[in-house]
Scaffold this active site. Structure first.
Site, PDB file in Angstrom:
ATOM      1  CE1 TYR A 146      41.155  33.238  52.672  1.00 27.25           C
ATOM      2  CE2 TYR A 146      40.772  35.482  53.392  1.00 27.25           C
ATOM      3  CZ  TYR A 146      40.903  34.559  52.374  1.00 27.25           C
ATOM      4  OH  TYR A 146      40.786  34.953  51.071  1.00 27.25           O
ATOM      5  CE  LYS A 195      28.554  27.851  43.831  1.00 26.96           C
ATOM      6  NZ  LYS A 195      27.993  28.333  42.539  1.00 26.96           N
ATOM      7  CG  ASP A 227      28.521  31.206  40.629  1.00 28.38           C
ATOM      8  OD1 ASP A 227      27.752  31.689  41.484  1.00 28.38           O
ATOM      9  OD2 ASP A 227      28.299  30.118  40.072  1.00 28.38           O
ATOM     10  CG  ASP A 251      40.655  38.355  50.231  1.00 30.81           C
ATOM     11  OD1 ASP A 251      40.994  39.484  49.817  1.00 30.81           O
ATOM     12  OD2 ASP A 251      41.476  37.472  50.522  1.00 30.81           O
ATOM     13  CG  ASP A 255      41.351  42.577  46.195  1.00 30.87           C
ATOM     14  OD1 ASP A 255      41.266  43.542  46.974  1.00 30.87           O
ATOM     15  OD2 ASP A 255      42.245  41.715  46.278  1.00 30.87           O
TER      16      ASP A 255
END
Length: 358
Positions: A146, A195, A227, A251, A255
């Site tokens: 970001y 990852k 994942d 992020d 959620d």
């Protein structure tokens, strides 16, 4: 009992922000009276309403007020009214991100707990939700993709866009230590999400987290790919205690954690810097579709205020009292339509019920 006094910058924002903020203020007033400390709440414009009044989402006087405060209590920003603005001028990008950067709010905490009284509202299968869960998602907030270099190049079929993810050893170490310290106050278990089978930044992330873990022999450390983490949160969320994530993965997973509790209106968050200064906000958005109807769930805003008491003001006992009052109110069936569709409680009713239990 403490006789301390604190100054809070209150940025209610847009949509349901002012409604849920008013509820949180009632709860804070009752709590400060019971525990003998005082709060000075200074209200300032932010987001879309600030654009309408002052031409920018984060006016200079609002930022100055935040600098002078002991903490920031934030509501929600944005809505359809401002979606036509250039991306860099839209309420969230032009207010929240600059606040995070200005104050160095590198650590985002998202507690996600499925209360027994709300197991029916979780989208998880009943045999999974019946076990409940209590997860703390610790997200690195000021680094990663970001904040990396981004841009576009080329034209026609060769037009391309890029976003760059970069993490330094220092950035990874400080968020990892926060996660391990938090685990020591919970169930002594950290699951680090990466990852590392694909991303170079994740390889460094895993190396540094392993190094930090040596200073916490009492805390169990696991690693999990992003994942698989997303799948396991649906399959068996009760296995997790503290989830340690980079900015992008945090992020997404925070959620997901919020949604499997049954409502985004239940989840608070805290964004902290190294000195303990923080910005506290609900995990949900401005919900303009229900603004003004008096049915917005104030619990996330109220619990965000409790986190503020704990992490920035050092009033842990007061924070626990609020959390206990919320749990008791929900157990009694008090809640807005998003969690109890047929109960008929308004935003103000929920605030009143929580205040009564404080």
């Amino acid at each position: 009992m403490s006789q301390q006094s604190y100054s809070i910058a209150v940025l209610a924002g847009d949509g349901i922000g002012p409604e849920v903020m008013a509820a949180a203020e009632q709860v804070l007033a009752a709590t400060s009276e019971v525990f003998g400390f005082s709060l000075t709440l200074a209200h300032h414009a932010v987001g879309g309403c600030a654009i309408d009044q002052f031409g920018e989402a984060l006016p200079a006087h609002t930022l100055t007020a935040c600098e002078r405060a002991d903490a920031i209590l934030f509501g929600a920003v944005g809505g359809p009214k401002w979606e036509g603005l250039p991306p860099e001028q839209q309420p969230e990008r032009a207010s929240l991100l600059p606040l995070r950067k200005h104050f160095g709010l590198f650590c985002n905490l998202r507690p996600a707990q499925l209360l027994p009284a709300l197991s029916h509202s979780s989208p998880l299968r009943q045999d999974i939700s019946a076990n409940g869960f209590d997860i703390l998602c610790v997200r690195e907030l000021t680094g990663g993709i970001y904040f990396g270099e981004k841009g576009r190049s080329g034209t026609g079929a060769q037009e391309a866009a890029f976003d760059t993810q970069t993490y330094s050893r220092e950035e990874i170490e400080r968020i990892a230590r926060f996660a391990f310290d938090a685990a020591r106050l919970r169930r002594n278990h950290v699951t680090s999400v990466d990852k590392a089978n694909v991303l170079a930044t994740s390889v460094l992330w895993r190396e540094v987290v392993n190094e930090v873990s040596r200073d916490y022999p009492d805390v169990t450390l696991d690693h999990i790919y992003i994942d698989n983490a997303a799948m396991q949160l649906v399959k068996q969320p009760s296995q997790f205690d503290v989830l340690l994530c980079d900015n992008l993965f945090g992020d997404i997973l925070s959620d997901e954690c919020a949604m499997i509790t049954g409502s985004m209106g239940l989840l608070p968050s805290a964004s902290l810097n190294q000195s303990g200064f923080g910005l506290y906000e609900p995990a949900g958005g401005s919900a303009p579709d229900i603004a003004g109807q008096g049915i917005a769930n104030p619990i996330a805003q109220i619990l965000s205020a409790a986190l503020m008491l704990r992490y920035s003001l050092g009033q842990d006992e007061a924070a626990r009292r609020i959390e206990k009052a919320v749990a008791e109110a929900v157990a009694a069936g008090v809640g807005t339509p998003d969690i109890f569709p047929h109960a008929g409680y308004s935003t103000k009713d929920v605030a009143k019920a929580i205040v009564e239990r404080i």
